[in-house]
Design a protein around this motif. Sequence first.
Motif, PDB file in Angstrom:
ATOM      1  N   LEU A   1       0.854 -13.482  -8.844  1.00 57.79           N
ATOM      2  CA  LEU A   1       1.273 -13.928  -7.512  1.00 57.79           C
ATOM      3  C   LEU A   1       2.382 -14.966  -7.618  1.00 57.79           C
ATOM      4  O   LEU A   1       3.378 -14.902  -6.891  1.00 57.79           O
TER       5      LEU A   1
ATOM      6  N   ALA B   1      -4.401 -12.870 -11.935  1.00 58.63           N
ATOM      7  CA  ALA B   1      -3.951 -12.601 -10.575  1.00 58.63           C
ATOM      8  C   ALA B   1      -3.064 -13.740 -10.072  1.00 58.63           C
ATOM      9  O   ALA B   1      -2.061 -13.505  -9.382  1.00 58.63           O
TER      10      ALA B   1
ATOM     11  N   ARG C   1      -2.502 -13.273   2.357  1.00 60.99           N
ATOM     12  CA  ARG C   1      -1.745 -13.316   1.103  1.00 60.99           C
ATOM     13  C   ARG C   1      -0.346 -13.885   1.321  1.00 60.99           C
ATOM     14  O   ARG C   1       0.156 -14.665   0.497  1.00 60.99           O
TER      15      ARG C   1
ATOM     16  N   MET D   1      -8.433 -18.012  -7.628  1.00 59.47           N
ATOM     17  CA  MET D   1      -8.389 -16.589  -7.956  1.00 59.47           C
ATOM     18  C   MET D   1      -8.336 -16.463  -9.466  1.00 59.47           C
ATOM     19  O   MET D   1      -8.060 -17.451 -10.162  1.00 59.47           O
TER      20      MET D   1
ATOM     21  N   LEU E   1      -5.782  -9.323   5.759  1.00 55.78           N
ATOM     22  CA  LEU E   1      -5.629  -9.607   4.340  1.00 55.78           C
ATOM     23  C   LEU E   1      -4.158  -9.810   3.977  1.00 55.78           C
ATOM     24  O   LEU E   1      -3.818 -10.705   3.196  1.00 55.78           O
TER      25      LEU E   1
ATOM     26  N   TYR F   1      -5.338  -5.721  -1.814  1.00 52.42           N
ATOM     27  CA  TYR F   1      -4.615  -6.808  -2.471  1.00 52.42           C
ATOM     28  C   TYR F   1      -3.353  -6.288  -3.147  1.00 52.42           C
ATOM     29  O   TYR F   1      -2.336  -6.986  -3.206  1.00 52.42           O
TER      30      TYR F   1
ATOM     31  N   ALA G   1      -0.886  -6.171  -0.413  1.00 49.54           N
ATOM     32  CA  ALA G   1      -0.425  -7.518  -0.050  1.00 49.54           C
ATOM     33  C   ALA G   1       0.526  -8.073  -1.107  1.00 49.54           C
ATOM     34  O   ALA G   1       1.544  -8.693  -0.786  1.00 49.54           O
ATOM     35  N   ASP G   2       0.222  -7.849  -2.388  1.00 50.35           N
ATOM     36  CA  ASP G   2       1.083  -8.347  -3.459  1.00 50.35           C
ATOM     37  C   ASP G   2       2.435  -7.639  -3.443  1.00 50.35           C
ATOM     38  O   ASP G   2       3.472  -8.244  -3.756  1.00 50.35           O
TER      39      ASP G   2
ATOM     40  N   GLU H   1     -10.821  -3.165  -1.346  1.00 51.90           N
ATOM     41  CA  GLU H   1     -10.327  -4.531  -1.465  1.00 51.90           C
ATOM     42  C   GLU H   1      -9.242  -4.625  -2.526  1.00 51.90           C
ATOM     43  O   GLU H   1      -8.211  -5.262  -2.335  1.00 51.90           O
ATOM     44  N   TRP H   2      -9.491  -3.958  -3.684  1.00 52.85           N
ATOM     45  CA  TRP H   2      -8.510  -3.995  -4.757  1.00 52.85           C
ATOM     46  C   TRP H   2      -7.189  -3.409  -4.287  1.00 52.85           C
ATOM     47  O   TRP H   2      -6.126  -3.956  -4.528  1.00 52.85           O
TER      48      TRP H   2
END
Length: 297
Positions: free
Chosen positions: A240, A236, A206, A232, A202, A168, A171-172, A164-165
């Motif tokens: 974002l 984070a 995002r 969030m 995911l 993300y 996605a970022d 998951e980390w």
Amino acid sequence: MADALAAMTLTVGRRVILVEGVERWRQADVEKHLTDAMKAMPPDTTVALFAREDSRAKAPAAVHEAVKRAGGQVVPQATVKPWELAKWAREQAARMGLGLDAAAAKALVAQVGERQQRLLRELEKLALEGDSGEADTLEAAPSQAARRRVGVQDIEHRAAHSAEWRAYALADALVGGDTQEATLSYLRLREQGERLPGLMYLMAQRLRDALAIALRLRAGESVAEVKRGLRMPARAAERLIADVTRTDPDRLRQALGALADLELDSRGGAVLASSRSTYAALDEDTIGLRAIETITT
């Protein structure tokens, strides 16, 4: 925010009842309905009541009292702030007989992610190991039992990386237009067995969040107002928003369109409409990498 678990166990049996949303119950309703229902509960039944509490929503005191009268337990589970996780991990490790130094604790959080339950599972696995490497060294602590020391190398070799980390991070990188980081993140995730459909979900989530932030900022909302509305961790959210301020809504809309093409291509576009996309006839990973290049360019 904290998660509070009130578990009422009458006897160990085969029937389990799980109830969520207890923080929305009213005191009067609990006193009127719950107490009598608990008295009439079959003896082979276990009941677990879950309340997600914050400053505005709390489980009624009557629930706690009813659980205790039934011989159950009320167990609060506080959410640790992201920047406090390394310290928290060291405390949990000490309870398991592990000597986790500050560098190793930070490495654990960076590698496994910010979920407390996942961190605990990795610490439990480390506690069961100890037949090789640095973890075999004993570290004497004053007035405490000797602890098995765990260093950064043990974390890197033994602890599982958080899918998951990493997802993300991918996605970022798409939001920020970082082609190199997005490509590396994608390849790492695929190497550890992550499936493309899950990653696409995911990534799309995002990008939609980023587009919503961009539109709010364009409409005149301040960064502080936008940040307060994001569900969030604070850091984070800051990262974002910073990525979003370096792009524009049109690029994010185009990125979502490219991601939609990727989903269609990966789900049979080559068969259904090979002339629709130049990527449709390629293999799944090539499609994914070409889409990342398109989104981040």
